[in-house]
Design a protein around this motif. Structure first.
Motif, mmCIF file in Angstrom:
data_model
loop_
_atom_site.group_PDB
_atom_site.id
_atom_site.type_symbol
_atom_site.label_atom_id
_atom_site.label_comp_id
_atom_site.label_asym_id
_atom_site.label_seq_id
_atom_site.Cartn_x
_atom_site.Cartn_y
_atom_site.Cartn_z
ATOM 1 N N GLY A 42 -17.299 4.874 4.003
ATOM 2 C CA GLY A 42 -15.911 4.198 4.373
ATOM 3 C C GLY A 42 -15.885 4.042 6.199
ATOM 4 O O GLY A 42 -15.038 3.738 6.738
ATOM 5 N N LEU A 43 -17.073 4.082 6.405
ATOM 6 C CA LEU A 43 -17.176 3.884 8.047
ATOM 7 C C LEU A 43 -17.523 2.455 8.293
ATOM 8 O O LEU A 43 -18.265 1.649 8.120
ATOM 9 N N GLN A 44 -16.161 2.073 8.830
ATOM 10 C CA GLN A 44 -16.143 0.309 8.888
ATOM 11 C C GLN A 44 -16.757 -0.166 10.161
ATOM 12 O O GLN A 44 -16.115 0.009 11.358
ATOM 13 N N THR A 45 -17.872 -0.376 10.126
ATOM 14 C CA THR A 45 -18.754 -0.706 11.343
ATOM 15 C C THR A 45 -18.579 -2.244 11.487
ATOM 16 O O THR A 45 -19.618 -2.784 11.848
ATOM 17 N N ILE A 46 -17.749 -2.869 10.709
ATOM 18 C CA ILE A 46 -17.911 -4.236 10.762
ATOM 19 C C ILE A 46 -16.437 -4.720 11.339
ATOM 20 O O ILE A 46 -15.264 -4.082 11.119
ATOM 21 N N THR A 47 -16.613 -6.076 11.760
ATOM 22 C CA THR A 47 -15.228 -6.929 12.475
ATOM 23 C C THR A 47 -15.235 -7.904 11.931
ATOM 24 O O THR A 47 -16.156 -8.549 12.111
ATOM 25 N N VAL A 90 -17.864 7.870 14.226
ATOM 26 C CA VAL A 90 -17.640 9.007 13.043
ATOM 27 C C VAL A 90 -16.469 9.886 13.050
ATOM 28 O O VAL A 90 -15.860 10.146 12.392
ATOM 29 N N ASP A 91 -16.273 10.088 14.359
ATOM 30 C CA ASP A 91 -15.155 10.952 14.862
ATOM 31 C C ASP A 91 -13.689 10.228 14.266
ATOM 32 O O ASP A 91 -12.797 10.681 13.676
ATOM 33 N N MET A 92 -13.811 8.930 14.684
ATOM 34 C CA MET A 92 -12.611 8.089 14.413
ATOM 35 C C MET A 92 -12.194 7.894 12.932
ATOM 36 O O MET A 92 -11.273 8.049 12.326
ATOM 37 N N LEU A 93 -13.341 7.863 12.026
ATOM 38 C CA LEU A 93 -13.022 7.987 10.511
ATOM 39 C C LEU A 93 -12.475 9.329 10.212
ATOM 40 O O LEU A 93 -11.667 9.511 9.178
ATOM 41 N N PHE A 94 -13.208 10.489 10.375
ATOM 42 C CA PHE A 94 -12.782 11.737 10.049
ATOM 43 C C PHE A 94 -11.481 11.979 10.651
ATOM 44 O O PHE A 94 -10.911 13.022 10.035
ATOM 45 N N SER A 96 -9.193 10.069 11.095
ATOM 46 C CA SER A 96 -8.202 9.151 10.270
ATOM 47 C C SER A 96 -7.795 9.708 8.992
ATOM 48 O O SER A 96 -6.718 9.994 8.490
ATOM 49 N N ILE A 97 -8.856 10.469 8.453
ATOM 50 C CA ILE A 97 -9.026 10.983 7.247
ATOM 51 C C ILE A 97 -8.009 12.483 7.149
ATOM 52 O O ILE A 97 -7.073 12.534 6.369
ATOM 53 N N HIS A 98 -8.359 13.091 8.322
ATOM 54 C CA HIS A 98 -7.463 14.295 8.513
ATOM 55 C C HIS A 98 -5.975 13.851 8.652
ATOM 56 O O HIS A 98 -5.003 14.610 8.351
ATOM 57 N N SER A 99 -5.594 12.659 9.580
ATOM 58 C CA SER A 99 -4.249 12.238 9.695
ATOM 59 C C SER A 99 -3.649 11.817 8.464
ATOM 60 O O SER A 99 -2.521 11.987 8.427
ATOM 61 N N ILE A 100 -4.406 10.846 7.637
ATOM 62 C CA ILE A 100 -3.515 10.259 6.526
ATOM 63 C C ILE A 100 -3.459 11.301 5.250
ATOM 64 O O ILE A 100 -2.616 11.230 4.475
ATOM 65 N N ARG A 101 -4.511 11.911 5.050
ATOM 66 C CA ARG A 101 -4.664 12.695 3.769
ATOM 67 C C ARG A 101 -4.298 14.399 4.113
ATOM 68 O O ARG A 101 -4.064 14.729 3.174
ATOM 69 N N ASN A 102 -4.270 14.455 5.434
ATOM 70 C CA ASN A 102 -3.866 16.029 5.630
ATOM 71 C C ASN A 102 -4.867 17.004 5.123
ATOM 72 O O ASN A 102 -4.678 18.076 4.888
ATOM 73 N N THR A 103 -6.334 16.563 5.254
ATOM 74 C CA THR A 103 -7.294 17.139 4.964
ATOM 75 C C THR A 103 -7.834 18.082 6.014
ATOM 76 O O THR A 103 -7.933 17.732 7.022
ATOM 77 N N PRO A 104 -7.918 19.389 5.580
ATOM 78 C CA PRO A 104 -8.191 20.342 6.565
ATOM 79 C C PRO A 104 -9.328 20.084 7.556
ATOM 80 O O PRO A 104 -10.519 19.773 6.615
ATOM 81 N N GLU A 105 -9.590 20.455 8.786
ATOM 82 C CA GLU A 105 -10.858 20.283 9.263
ATOM 83 C C GLU A 105 -11.967 21.156 8.846
ATOM 84 O O GLU A 105 -13.364 20.732 8.872
#
Length: 209
Positions: A42-47, A90-94, A96-105
């Motif tokens: 899920g690491l979107q390194t494309i634009t 990598v930090d941006m991805l995780f 976002s996961i934390h923010s959108i899914r409320n997954t604990p760190e």
């Protein structure tokens, strides 16, 4: 059209009707489709860069082996990769996961660390090649969506990435162009539109075990 008929209808368009333009609705579908493309981890390194300006595209034609689709299509889609993959990506991805899914760190932390290590263990060239593979996934996805939406397209690898990067000032955005996809509508006199597809029989290209 069902999906198979749509894929039979599509072809690598050699001549676009330069008087026809995609609607904003159609263009937005392509934007959304690109953004929803599956990428590894899920690491979107494309634009995707959308080039509408005909003046700019005219300059690009000579750096794409004079393929007129670059100019005549409604829009030119340039698929780019990040020049490199950093810990920040990598930090941006995780984050976002934390923010959108409320997954604990506490759950995310080991995966965050492992992905950083995975990327760090690659050379820069290997990271770019990894991103290149994601770009091809996006290209295939876009071509299928185009077919379903009755949008013509022509995938292209034949162009000078260095010159495209310079003209489009991609270096300033830390991007590198890798693939082109002119999109629009076929010209009525494009003889390639009527050519029968040449493909192997399905049982020759698909093995069932």
């Amino acid at each position: 059209m069902n999906i198979i008929k749509s894929l039979q209808w599509r072809y690598a368009t050699k001549k676009f009707d330069d008087s026809k333009t995609l609607t904003e609705e159609k263009l937005n579908i392509l934007k959304q489709a690109f953004n929803l493309t599956a990428t590894s981890f899920g690491l979107q390194t494309i634009t995707m860069v959308i080039v509408t300006d005909k003046t700019i595209r005219k300059k690009l034609v000579e750096h794409s082996y004079n393929q007129k689709q670059v100019l005549d299509a409604s829009h030119l889609l340039v698929i780019c990769i990040n020049e490199d993959i950093k810990d920040d990506d990598v930090d941006m991805l995780f984050d976002s996961i934390h923010s959108i899914r409320n997954t604990p760190e506490t759950i995310l932390s080991p995966y965050r660390s492992d992905l950083k290590i995975t990327m760090q263990q690659m050379s820069k060239d290997e990271r770019q090649e990894w991103s290149n593979r994601q770009a091809y996934i996006a290209l295939g996805n876009l071509m299928t969506v185009c077919a379903v939406e009755n949008i013509d397209s022509c995938p292209m690898e034949g162009f000078s990435s260095e010159m495209f990067d310079e003209i489009l000032k991609l270096n300033k955005k830390k991007l590198k162009s890798v693939l082109l996809l002119p999109v629009g509508y076929r010209a009525e006199d494009d003889m390639f539109a009527s050519f029968k597809k040449v493909r192997k029989e399905v049982d020759k290209s698909v093995i069932e075990l």
